[in-house]
Scaffold this motif. Structure first.
Motif, PDB file in Angstrom:
ATOM      1  N   THR A 150       8.480  -7.758   2.958  1.00 48.76           N
ATOM      2  CA  THR A 150       7.639  -6.677   3.153  1.00 48.76           C
ATOM      3  C   THR A 150       6.362  -7.161   2.105  1.00 48.76           C
ATOM      4  O   THR A 150       5.177  -6.807   2.544  1.00 48.76           O
ATOM      5  N   HIS A 152       1.256  -1.449   8.151  1.00 45.27           N
ATOM      6  CA  HIS A 152       1.882  -0.517   7.564  1.00 45.27           C
ATOM      7  C   HIS A 152       1.082   0.599   7.241  1.00 45.27           C
ATOM      8  O   HIS A 152       0.013   0.481   6.558  1.00 45.27           O
ATOM      9  N   ASP A 185       6.443   3.632   4.550  1.00 41.47           N
ATOM     10  CA  ASP A 185       7.818   2.649   4.204  1.00 41.47           C
ATOM     11  C   ASP A 185       8.047   2.579   2.913  1.00 41.47           C
ATOM     12  O   ASP A 185       9.359   2.254   2.519  1.00 41.47           O
TER      13      ASP A 185
END
Length: 443
Positions: A427, A368, A395
Motif C-alpha cells: 500500500t 485510494h 482504507d
C-alpha cells in the motif's frame, strides 16, 4: 563563550568537541539556565546550526516561543548594527572538567547494561565524520558490550564530510562505506550516528536488497524502542509515549496495548520533550529520546545503547533485529511507512505547491480515496498547528505534506497498516507512486 562572559554571565565551555546530547545533558547536570551548541549536524559543510536549550522549568528542552522570537530579535539588532566587535568580550569563562563527560557516560551506559556473557555481537559503527565515536566507545565499554568494527574513513571529526555528499544517514549513499565494511566482516547490524550524534541509523542484512543490507526506517527503530520503553513502563502512573504527527501511528497502538498515555506533537523534539509523563519519544527522521531523566532531546548515543540492549537480548534467544521486527508486527499490528522528499533550489516552489494543494485539494491518491483532509494552519484548540496538510484515506492509510523545517525540501509522509507486513508495504508503494505523480502535476 567570550561574548557570554562579556555580557556578565557565568559561562562554562565544554572541554572539547563533544556530541550535542552531552551539551543537552550538561544543561541539567550543571543546573545551567541555558546551553548553546553550534553544529552543522547532518547538513552540508557550509551550514551551521545554533541550538539553544533552556534549564529550570524547561528541564533542558530546546527553546520554543517566546524565547525563540526574543533571541531572533536580538540577533537582528546585532546584524543591523553590523559591528560585532563593539560587543563586550571577556576571557573569564570556565572550562568544564571531564566530570561532566564522565557523568554523561555513566548515565547513558545505565540505559541498557549488557546482559551477562554478552560477547557474540558483531556490529559496525560509523560516526559519519562527526564527534560521536570517542563518547560512544567509552559508553559501550562501561555498559559491557563488545566494541564495534568501525568505518575508519569516517571515524574522526572532519568538517568537510569528505566521503559523503550529505552527512545524513537518510541520504542515498551515506552508508555505503558502512555496508561495505559490514559485508566484509559479516556483521549482524550497523549503527550510524550523524555528525553531532543526536540521530541514529540502524541497518540490517537483507537478502532482497541490492546491497544485501537495508537501513531501517526511523519509524521501525522508533517502534522497536517504543515497545521496549512501554514494556518497562507498564503500571507506571501517567507514563506516556510521544511522537511527532508525521511519525508512525504504530506508537499509539503500542501505547494502547500497554495501557499507557500517548501524545502526538508538532515535528521537533522541542515539542516531543515537553509531552506530559514522557518515558519515550521519537520522530521518523532518526531521532529518539530514550532517557528523558537525563537528556530532554533526541540522543543518538543513548538510542544506540538501547538498540545494543535489544540486540543482545535477541542474541540470547538466537534471534536477530529482523526477527524483533516480525515480533513487533505480530504483537501490535503491521505498519509500514514511506517518504517522498523534493529538494528545491527555489523555496517559492514549496510555497506554490502548498498553495495549490490548499486551493485545489486532491480527492484521491491513485485509486485510494481521501476520506478526510485537515489543514493544520487552522487546527482546533489544543491540537498541533503548523504548515501541514494531513489526508486520511478510506482504507485507513495516512498522507502528510509539509515543508521541511531545516532543509530546502517539501516532505510527504506516508503510513499504512495492513493484515501483513507485505500488504502494508504494498500500500505504501502504491501511495508513493501516486504522490510523485501529484507533485509532478502541481510543481
Amino acid at each position: 563563550a567570550e561574548l557570554f562572559a562579556g555580557a556578565g554571565l557565568r559561562t562554562i565551555l565544554l572541554p572539547r568537541l563533544l556530541p550535542t546530547p552531552v551539551l543537552a545533558f550538561a544543561v541539567r547536570h550543571l543546573k545551567a539556565d541555558a546551553g548553546v551548541m553550534v553544529t552543522a549536524s547532518h547538513n552540508p559543510p557550509n551550514d551551521n546550526g545554533y541550538k539553544v536549550y533552556l534549564g529550570g522549568a524547561d528541564q533542558g528542552s530546546q527553546i520554543v516561543a517566546p524565547a525563540d522570537a526574543e533571541i531572533a530579535a536580538h540577533i537582528q539588532r546585532v546584524a543591523d548594527a553590523a559591528d560585532v566587535s563593539a560587543l563586550p568580550r571577556s576571557t573569564s569563562y570556565e572550562t568544564a572538567s571531564e566530570a561532566v563527560v564522565d557523568a554523561y557516560v555513566a548515565a547513558t551506559a545505565a540505559v541498557a547494561p549488557a546482559p551477562a556473557g554478552t560477547s557474540g555481537l558483531r556490529w559496525v559503527y560509523t560516526a559519519m565524520h562527526g564527534v560521536g565515536w570517542e563518547t560512544l566507545s567509552k559508553i559501550v565499554t562501561a555498559a559491557g558490550y563488545p566494541q564495534p568494527m568501525v568505518v575508519s574513513e569516517q571515524l574522526e571529526p572532519d568538517a568537510t564530510f569528505r566521503t559523503v555528499s550529505f552527512p545524513n544517514p537518510e541520504e542515498p549513499g551515506a552508508m555505503d562505506l558502512s555496508v561495505a565494511r559490514a559485508r566484509r566482516v559479516q556483521a549482524d547490524f550497523i549503527l550510524a550516528n550523524d555528525p553531532d550524534a543526536d540521530r541514529l541509523a540502524v541497518a540490517i542484512p537483507d537478502a532482497t536488497a541490492e546491497s544485501g543490507w537495508r537501513r531501517l526506517t526511523g519509524n521501525e527503530v522508533g517502534l522497536l524502542l517504543g515497545a521496549r520503553a512501554a514494556r518497562a513502563a507498564v503500571g507506571m502512573p501517567g507514563a506516556a509515549l510521544a511522537c511527532s504527527l508525521v511519525s508512525s501511528p504504530g506508537l499509539a497502538a503500542v501505547a494502547a496495548h500497554h495501557g499507557l498515555d500517548f501524545h502526538e506533537t508538532l515535528t521537533g523534539f522541542k515539542w516531543i520533550s515537553r509531552a506530559p509523563g514522557l518515558v519515550f519519544g521519537f520522530e521518523e527522521a532518526l531521532g529518539y529520546l530514550v532517557n528523558p531523566e537525563t537528556v530532554r532531546d533526541k540522543d543518538g548515543i543513548s538510542a544506540a545503547v538501547a538498540i545494543l540492549g535489544l540486540a543482545a537480548d535477541a542474541h540470547e534467544r538466537h534471534l536477530s533485529l529482523a526477527d524483533l521486527l516480525v515480533e513487533l508486527g505480530d504483537t501490535y499490528g503491521h505498519f509500514a511507512s514511506g517518504q517522498v522528499s523534493v529538494r528545491v533550489d527555489d523555496l517559492s516552489v514549496i510555497d506554490s505547491v502548498m498553495l495549490s494543494l490548499r486551493t485545489l485539494p486532491p480527492t484521491q491518491f491513485g485509486g485510494h480515496t481521501i476520506a478526510s483532509a485537515e489543514d493544520l494552519l487552522h487546527a482546533g484548540d489544543g491540537q498541533p498547528s503548523g504548515d501541514v496538510l494531513r489526508y486520511r484515506l478510506a482504507d485507513g492509510s495516512r498522507i502528510i505534506v509539509r515543508p521541511s523545517g531545516t532543509e530546502p525540501k517539501l516532505k510527504v509522509y506516508i503510513d499504512a497498516r495492513g493484515e501483513s507486513a507485505d500488504q502494508a508495504a504494498a500500500t505504501v508503494g502504491e501511495l508513493e507512486t501516486a504522490v510523485r505523480t501529484l507533485l509532478d502535476e502541481r510543481s
